[in-house]
Write a protein that holds these residues in place. Structure first.
Motif, PDB file in Angstrom:
ATOM      1  N   PHE A  49       1.129  -1.182  -0.086  1.00 12.82           N
ATOM      2  CA  PHE A  49       0.105  -0.025  -0.104  1.00 12.82           C
ATOM      3  C   PHE A  49       0.921   1.045  -0.074  1.00 12.82           C
ATOM      4  N   THR A 460      -6.144   0.365  -3.313  1.00 17.44           N
ATOM      5  CA  THR A 460      -6.516  -0.855  -2.730  1.00 17.44           C
ATOM      6  C   THR A 460      -7.877  -1.457  -3.541  1.00 17.44           C
ATOM      7  N   ASP A 465      -8.521  -5.400   1.388  1.00 17.95           N
ATOM      8  CA  ASP A 465      -7.284  -5.387   1.316  1.00 17.95           C
ATOM      9  C   ASP A 465      -6.512  -6.571   1.018  1.00 17.95           C
ATOM     10  N   ARG A 469      -3.895  -7.598  -2.301  1.00 15.89           N
ATOM     11  CA  ARG A 469      -2.483  -8.405  -1.941  1.00 15.89           C
ATOM     12  C   ARG A 469      -2.411  -9.341  -2.644  1.00 15.89           C
TER      13      ARG A 469
END
Length: 634
Positions: A49, A460, A465, A469
């Motif tokens: 981030f 994001t 989140d 990822r």
């Protein structure tokens, strides 16, 4: 890159963006008005981030409208609506557009929308779509535009994910000669959704009036009663919008874009990439439901004080293949931006560009194409017929602005057919092999971007989140995975060879084969299925379905094909261009049970595809070859 000892403007800018990103982007931030200057330009302490312009406060709508009016340019045309389908042209000055946006922002306030709330916008290509987007930005609300006419189920999924406080829609859209009523689709979506979306504001168009319920608010009446709303200060890192893009699982991903980084990146891109400045006209032939429409119909041209054309029509058939040339002549367009599919359509309808002779397009300096692979044949045709540079450039919903381009304002460079040219300042593009090693020039691998991503890229995924990822950052430590494969040549030019996942690109629209497979597998006669994207001369790619029937089921192939095509059309939408399903005895799989979609794609595209060593039963693939090699029927 020019071979001279002294680096040119591009090399100088690119190198500075790599070695001194804080200085480079602090300077770029000067293109934007801030209520509070940022304390930190780039905060990469929590990678993957990154937070750009931390501590800064601004308002995107103020930067797009109010500041130009305050600077004495309120009488300049901001937005031109050109609709060949309704034979209507409207022009709005910066003052007029600001006043309309402020008034509609007051409408949103009156139905309870506040700073940070989400608003879904489900609109055709009319000025009110841009007004609604800018009105959300004005009061700090987060808009989520859904392509007008999208299927009810897809809209319901987005309602449940974004959890909006209101929906803004119109009674209908016009696709070519067809009027598509939006309200029945919207009502069905609200019924399917678990989340209560609050009030629905409906703009009534004369082509089809929507039946209203107690939940619904009439746009025109609400605007008459509303008090104009002022711009609200928001943090640079606060979200401006959520835009859903296809994911490989079938569940859409809500790309979340911030206010500060977005404004700075887009403002920098206009003079440097597109060579468009204040008062000049940009015509982006896209839709506000896609990222190109967000960035280069609505926000970027207005942020720098240019004039933007919002076009409701098609490149062909509304009424002919000369409409883009008419728009260029009529409005003095300097830069035209669309998808290669549009030009393939024009080329097919008017191969000798006879209609071009009817128009004076001398104002046009550059044609920009993006959204899908630009084949060399279309590039050559457009270059020869228009007599202007045809600039292929490459980016994604996730990045929001170009990753690779030929920067026409900063330093025009040699154009190479098949390449979107060079990485844009801010993007450290690297080609990695399966082990994560950087590959030498000329070798094909996964196209990645070394972190941190530049401003303007996704922060994001909305409210997820972990999926952010997993989707983009987990394959290679410290890199964003684009999902495309390709290579850099000896001059540093990028070549994008295609997706490495199960997302396909149909006429510039990214669509998940997974979501189509979900629909097919819901048919009571289907045991298992696969959908692949195959090459199509017009649309780039089109989906083809393969189904295995349940034991004991015998069906007429044409009848089942019609049923399955209708299901996909109803559930995913006509935009999927899904028209062909083949009944097959089995699907080729690895020993671990994974369907060999990549191998199927290669055979369907006519490649001499090697059979993977992991295949469970090679005879299944042999039996499938005739169906794969048979071109899709349309």
């Amino acid at each position: 890159m020019s071979g001279e000892d002294q680096p040119g403007p591009y090399a100088t800018a690119y190198d500075r963006s790599m070695t001194d990103p804080d200085g480079f982007w602090r300077e770029a931030a000067g293109l934007i008005d801030w209520y509070r200057e940022p304390d930190t330009i780039m905060d990469s302490s929590a990678l993957p981030f990154s937070r750009w312009f931390q501590g800064g406060e601004l308002n995107t709508c103020h930067n797009a409208l109010d500041r130009h009016v305050d600077a004495g340019r309120g009488d300049q045309v901001a937005l031109i609506h050109d609709s060949p389908v309704t034979d209507d042209r409207q022009r709005y000055t910066y003052s007029e557009l600001r006043d309309r946006v402020a008034r509609f922002a007051g409408v949103l306030r009156s139905v309870g929308v506040d700073k940070g709330d989400r608003v879904i916008i489900y609109m055709p290509m009319i000025p009110e779509a841009a007004v609604a987007m800018l009105a959300c930005a004005r009061i700090g609300a987060v808009h989520s535009v859904v392509f007008g006419g999208f299927a009810a189920r897809e809209l319901a999924v987005r309602i449940d994910d974004a959890r909006p406080s209101a929906i803004v829609s119109a009674s209908c859209g016009i696709e070519g000669k067809r009027v598509i009523e939006y309200k029945p689709l919207l009502d069905k979506a609200v019924e399917l959704a678990e989340h209560d979306p609050g009030r629905v504001i409906v703009f009534q168009r004369p082509q089809a009036e929507a039946a209203m319920t107690e939940r619904d608010v009439d746009w025109a009446e609400a605007v008459k009663a509303a008090e104009p709303a002022d711009c609200v200060s928001v943090a640079a890192t606060d979200p401006l919008y959520v835009l859903y893009t296809s994911g490989t699982t079938g569940k859409p991903k809500g790309v979340q874009r911030d206010n500060g980084g977005h404004a700075v990146a887009l403002a920098w891109s206009m003079p440097n990439i597109y060579n468009v400045g204040p008062g000049e006209v940009m015509f982006t032939a896209s839709d506000v439901g896609w990222v190109v429409g967000h960035s280069y119909i609505v926000y970027a041209p207005l942020l720098i004080g240019a004039t933007t054309v919002l076009y409701e029509g098609k490149p062909i058939g509304t009424p002919d293949a000369g409409q883009f040339w008419r728009v260029v002549q009529e409005h003095g367009v300097k830069a035209l931006f669309t998808a290669p599919t549009a030009f393939r359509g024009i080329k097919k309808e008017d191969p000798d560009a006879v209609l071009l002779r009817d128009y004076d397009i001398s104002s046009l300096e550059t044609l920009f194409l993006a959204g899908e692979r630009l084949d060399p044949e279309t590039w050559t045709w457009a270059s020869e017929k228009l007599g202007v540079p045809v600039v292929d450039h490459w980016w994604q919903t996730e990045t929001g602005w170009p990753i690779a381009a030929n920067l026409r304002g900063l330093e025009p460079m040699e154009l190479k057919a098949g390449s979107p040219s060079v990485p844009v300042p801010g993007y450290q593009v690297e080609i990695l092999d399966v082990d994560g090693s950087v590959l030498p020039r000329g070798e094909e691998g996964a196209i990645t971007i070394k972190l941190p991503l530049p401003p303007g890229c996704l922060q994001t995924l909305w409210d997820d989140d972990e999926r952010f990822r997993e989707s983009y950052m987990s394959r290679y430590e410290g890199y964003y995975l684009t999902g495309d494969g390709g290579y850099l040549d000896e001059d540093g030019y990028l070549y994008v060879m295609g997706r490495t996942d199960d997302v396909i690109n149909v006429a510039g629209h990214r669509l998940s084969t997974g979501s189509m497979e979900e629909v097919l597998s819901g048919h009571p006669d289907v045991a298992e299925c696969a959908v692949i994207g195959v090459h199509d001369a017009m649309k780039g790619q089109v989906p083809r379905g393969f189904v295995v029937l349940k034991a004991g089921v015998e069906r007429d192939e044409a009848e089942l094909n019609a049923e399955l095509v209708k299901m996909v059309r109803d559930e995913v939408g006509a935009v999927a261009s899904f028209k062909n399903v083949a009944i097959v005895p089995a699907l080729p799989k690895t020993r671990s049970g994974k369907v060999l979609r990549k191998t199927m794609r290669g055979i369907a595209d006519g490649k001499d595809e090697a059979v993977p060593s992991t295949i469970d039963d090679p005879s299944v693939l042999d039996a499938l070859r005739p169906a794969l090699q048979k071109g899709p029927e349309v």
